[in-house]
Structure formats: C-alpha cells, structure tokens
Design a protein around this motif. Structure first.
Motif, mmCIF file in Angstrom:
data_model
loop_
_atom_site.group_PDB
_atom_site.id
_atom_site.type_symbol
_atom_site.label_atom_id
_atom_site.label_comp_id
_atom_site.label_asym_id
_atom_site.label_seq_id
_atom_site.Cartn_x
_atom_site.Cartn_y
_atom_site.Cartn_z
ATOM 1 N N UNK A 134 101.763 -40.485 -28.769
ATOM 2 C CA UNK A 134 101.175 -40.758 -30.073
ATOM 3 C C UNK A 134 100.079 -41.798 -29.872
ATOM 4 N N UNK A 135 98.890 -41.487 -30.362
ATOM 5 C CA UNK A 135 97.754 -42.385 -30.162
ATOM 6 C C UNK A 135 97.455 -43.048 -31.499
ATOM 7 N N UNK A 136 97.447 -44.367 -31.515
ATOM 8 C CA UNK A 136 97.292 -45.090 -32.774
ATOM 9 C C UNK A 136 96.328 -46.257 -32.612
ATOM 10 N N UNK A 137 95.818 -46.723 -33.758
ATOM 11 C CA UNK A 137 94.995 -47.930 -33.796
ATOM 12 C C UNK A 137 95.754 -48.916 -34.675
ATOM 13 N N UNK A 138 96.045 -50.113 -34.124
ATOM 14 C CA UNK A 138 96.807 -51.086 -34.917
ATOM 15 C C UNK A 138 95.954 -51.574 -36.093
ATOM 16 N N UNK A 139 96.539 -51.574 -37.292
ATOM 17 C CA UNK A 139 95.782 -52.049 -38.465
ATOM 18 C C UNK A 139 96.135 -53.501 -38.783
ATOM 19 N N UNK A 140 97.175 -54.017 -38.111
ATOM 20 C CA UNK A 140 97.542 -55.430 -38.305
ATOM 21 C C UNK A 140 98.133 -55.930 -36.995
ATOM 22 N N UNK A 141 98.168 -57.257 -36.817
ATOM 23 C CA UNK A 141 98.805 -57.799 -35.618
ATOM 24 C C UNK A 141 100.299 -57.447 -35.644
ATOM 25 N N UNK A 142 100.817 -57.025 -34.500
ATOM 26 C CA UNK A 142 102.246 -56.689 -34.432
ATOM 27 C C UNK A 142 102.857 -57.421 -33.248
ATOM 28 N N UNK A 143 103.887 -58.193 -33.491
ATOM 29 C CA UNK A 143 104.575 -58.887 -32.396
ATOM 30 C C UNK A 143 105.645 -57.936 -31.849
ATOM 31 N N UNK A 144 105.620 -57.681 -30.546
ATOM 32 C CA UNK A 144 106.587 -56.749 -29.964
ATOM 33 C C UNK A 144 107.976 -57.383 -29.950
ATOM 34 N N UNK A 145 108.988 -56.614 -30.365
ATOM 35 C CA UNK A 145 110.333 -57.185 -30.435
ATOM 36 C C UNK A 145 110.856 -57.495 -29.032
ATOM 37 N N UNK A 146 110.290 -56.850 -27.997
ATOM 38 C CA UNK A 146 110.715 -57.126 -26.619
ATOM 39 C C UNK A 146 110.274 -58.517 -26.175
ATOM 40 N N UNK A 147 109.402 -59.155 -26.956
ATOM 41 C CA UNK A 147 108.910 -60.476 -26.580
ATOM 42 C C UNK A 147 107.761 -60.406 -25.586
ATOM 43 N N UNK A 148 107.286 -59.191 -25.308
ATOM 44 C CA UNK A 148 106.266 -59.091 -24.251
ATOM 45 C C UNK A 148 104.838 -59.235 -24.772
ATOM 46 N N UNK A 149 104.669 -59.616 -26.011
ATOM 47 C CA UNK A 149 103.314 -59.893 -26.458
ATOM 48 C C UNK A 149 103.025 -59.423 -27.867
ATOM 49 N N UNK A 150 101.733 -59.486 -28.209
ATOM 50 C CA UNK A 150 101.299 -59.094 -29.556
ATOM 51 C C UNK A 150 100.233 -58.027 -29.409
ATOM 52 N N UNK A 151 100.346 -56.979 -30.224
ATOM 53 C CA UNK A 151 99.266 -55.995 -30.301
ATOM 54 C C UNK A 151 98.382 -56.452 -31.445
ATOM 55 N N UNK A 152 97.091 -56.662 -31.139
ATOM 56 C CA UNK A 152 96.178 -57.190 -32.159
ATOM 57 C C UNK A 152 95.612 -56.069 -33.012
ATOM 58 N N UNK A 153 95.337 -56.389 -34.271
ATOM 59 C CA UNK A 153 94.682 -55.426 -35.159
ATOM 60 C C UNK A 153 93.422 -54.916 -34.481
ATOM 61 N N UNK A 154 93.221 -53.584 -34.530
ATOM 62 C CA UNK A 154 92.012 -53.001 -33.929
ATOM 63 C C UNK A 154 92.243 -52.512 -32.501
ATOM 64 N N UNK A 155 93.374 -52.900 -31.902
ATOM 65 C CA UNK A 155 93.633 -52.422 -30.537
ATOM 66 C C UNK A 155 94.241 -51.024 -30.563
#
Ligand code: HEM
Length: 326
Positions: free
Chosen positions: A212-233
């Motif tokens: 599934x290919x997506x574009x993040x529309x908001x910052x999302x903190x990964x529950x695994x603790x491995x980082x944040x996906x930034x809006x627009x990524x």
C-alpha cells in the motif's frame, strides 16, 4: 500515464471525491452480485480446463491463470472474448516499470478510445453485464461522468486481471511444491475458503514489490518507538511483510489452513481503499481451486519448483510459466 500518476483513478483519489465514486459503484460489487456471478465464472473455468485437458500434458497452467480473469473481465465489460488479449496488453503496459514513456502514453490513449467506444455502444444497446450496472449506477441523482466511467473501467481491468492470475499461480506454486497441502484439500474440501486466505497470506500476489503506497497527511509517531513519519512523507507497506509478521502469525513461513481467523492479512488492503473486487476475487479463486481438485486430483509440477520462471519489471509478480502433469 503511469498508474501512480493518474489522479482520476479510484486508487489515487482521496476524501470526498473517492467516497463519492465508491458510493456510486458499490452496488455492482456486493457479495450478492459476486455470488450471482458463480455460474458464469464456472462456465469460463470449465471451458478453459477443457482446453487444458484436451491439449494433454505437460500443460502450462499460466495460460489458464491469465485467461480466466481476462475472460471474466471481458464478460463484466460486455466485450468480445477476443478483446481479452488486448486488455491484458494494456494492463501489462500500465504495470510495467520497464516500458518507455511513449509506449505507456500510446497504451493509455488507445485504451481511452476503446473504452469511450464501449460506453457509447452500451448506452445505445444496454445489456445486463456489470458494466451496464456501473453505467446506470447512481447514488440518489449522482452518476459517473464520461471520464469517471473510463477511469473506472481502467481501474477494473487493472484491479481484476494480474492480481487474480498471480494469486492463482502463486497459490498453485505453494500447493504443488508442498504437495501435502494439495492432499489436505483433496481430503477435505471444506478447507478451501480458509486455504485461499492462508495461501494469499503466505505467498501474496503482490510479492515483495507491491504494497500500500501512501502519503502521510499528519505526523505519525510509530508505536514501535522507531521514529516519526512526517506529514508529506511517502510510506510503503509491503504486503508480504504484513502477512509474515511473527507477532501476528506465529511460524509465518508455515502454511496452516487452521490459523485462527482473528487478523486481517491485508492482502486486499485496508481502510477506505479496501479492494472493491474482494468478493469476486474470492469466488474466482474458490471455484478455480475446486475445479482443479475435481478434474486433476493427481496434479503435479512438471519441473522442480526452483526451475519455474517468475516475472520481472512489473508491480505484480507472478509465474510466467506453470508446467504441470496429472
Ligand atoms: C486476488 C485478487 C486481488 C487482490 C489480491 C487485490 C488486492 C487489492 C488491494 C491490496 C487493494 C488496495 C490497494 C491500496 O489501498 O492501495 C485493491 C484495491 C482495489 N481492487 Fe483489488 N485485488 C484483487 C482482485 C480484484 C478484482 C477481481 C477486482 C475487480 C474486478 C478488483 C478491484 C479493485 C479496485 C477497484 C480497487 C480500488 C479500491 C479503491 O481505491 O477504493 N480487485 N485490491
């Protein structure tokens, strides 16, 4: 135009625009409609397997796996069977990583001309195929515009062809290279529906290349603790990884038809873009598997599994040949 660049295709639409189109065509893709399609799908399967049988063995079951969805989509669209090969060529072009841009553009233009003529013909002489329902489908007073119809036809041809061919070839690969699973289905046909889900999980039609290919529309903190996906990524979730997460599917490399039905394998996606053709897909796969078990209980690979050829350079990955004997 590349599939991922086409903003008018259902998969690439968002929010209200996407919801509106889905609402309009939803009635053509209900579980009931998929059940009603059983007799026509069975007829196509029987005719294709007659050809396999009369051709003798070894036979290449990839011909069957490619022609079944194409013939069925041709019926859905109410176009002659002979046009199926042309539809397949367009799909291969759209899914290819390797074709030059001008070939992609030519495929898109030729297809638009073809689809426009088809819609005109259907409007002049309405019938009872699924495309007639889509043309007439409406949500209150809302209908698909001409361009939306063309895009929807393109989406259906893409969605319903290689996915099914690859699901058939990959499932048969798993069943015939570990033949105890084929034997288990022969012994107990009630396992077939669960087997389809498990085979899709274990060896997904998307393989390693699609997800599934997506574009993040908001910052999302990964529950695994491995980082944040930034809006627009951009985010890519390989479906093969979703189905092989050991925390969800213990011993993921094992094929087990008795796995608890508690988790989605995500093979048909998730959320708003969940596969529109999922019910049709399940019916096609179930009828295929049962027909093969009925007619060819002694089905075996004609070459060692490692010698089977796999496709390259396309979003969908499947076998390009599946020689069998029985
Ligand atoms: C085994 C067979 C199939 C598999 C594994 C499959 C898988 C998928 C997946 C994973 C998605 C979601 C993609 C995303 O969210 O980015 C999807 C969407 C879709 N599929 Fe399927 N599919 C199959 C068969 C079919 C068939 C038979 C049809 C139609 C005849 C179909 C039509 C569609 C359509 C129209 C969408 C887009 C839905 C939307 O964007 O709202 N699929 N499919």
């Amino acid at each position: 135009m590349l599939l991922l660049e086409d903003p008018t295709i259902l998969l690439n639409m968002h929010g209200e625009d996407h919801l509106r189109l889905r609402r309009i065509v939803a009635s053509a893709f209900t579980p009931r409609r998929a059940e009603q399609a059983r007799p026509e799908i069975s007829k196509i399967i029987d005719r294709l397997l007659d050809d396999v049988e009369s051709g003798g063995h070894p036979a290449d079951l990839m011909t069957f796996a490619r022609l079944l969805p194409t013939r069925f989509i041709s019926q859905i669209l109410g176009v002659p069977e002979e046009d199926g090969e042309q539809l397949l060529e367009w799909v291969s072009a759209w899914l290819s990583f390797a074709l030059p841009r001008e070939d992609l553009d030519r495929a898109a233009n030729d297809f638009s001309d073809y689809a426009r003529a088809l819609v005109e013909r259907k409007r002049a002489e309405p019938g009872d195929s699924l495309i007639d329902h889509i043309i007439n489908a409406h949500d209150v007073e809302d209908r698909l515009s001409e361009n939306e119809l063309i895009s929807m036809i393109r989406m259906l041809i893409i969605g319903g062809n290689e996915t099914i061919a690859n699901a058939i070839s990959r499932s048969l690969f798993s069943l015939l290279s570990q033949r105890q699973h084929w034997a288990a289905l022969l012994a107990d046909r009630s396992l077939v529906p669960a087997a389809i889900e498990e085979l899709l999980r274990h060896n997904p039609p998307g393989g390693g290349t699609t997800g599934l290919i997506r574009l993040a529309t908001a910052d999302v903190e990964l529950t695994s603790g491995s980082g944040v996906i930034r809006a627009g990524q951009g985010v890519f979730t390989p479906l093969v990884a979703a189905g092989h997460d050991p925390a969800v599917f213990p011993d993921p490399e094992q094929i087990r038809f008795d796995r608890p039905k508690t988790h989605s394998t995500m093979q048909f996606g998730a959320g708003r873009h969940y596969c529109l053709g999922v019910h049709l897909a399940r019916v096609e796969l179930e009828l295929t598997l049962n027909a093969l078990l009925d007619r060819f209980p002694n089905l075996r690979l004609a070459v060692p599994p490692a010698e089977l050829p796999w496709s390259e350079g396309s979003y969908g990955v499947g076998l390009t040949g599946l020689p069998v004997v029985w």
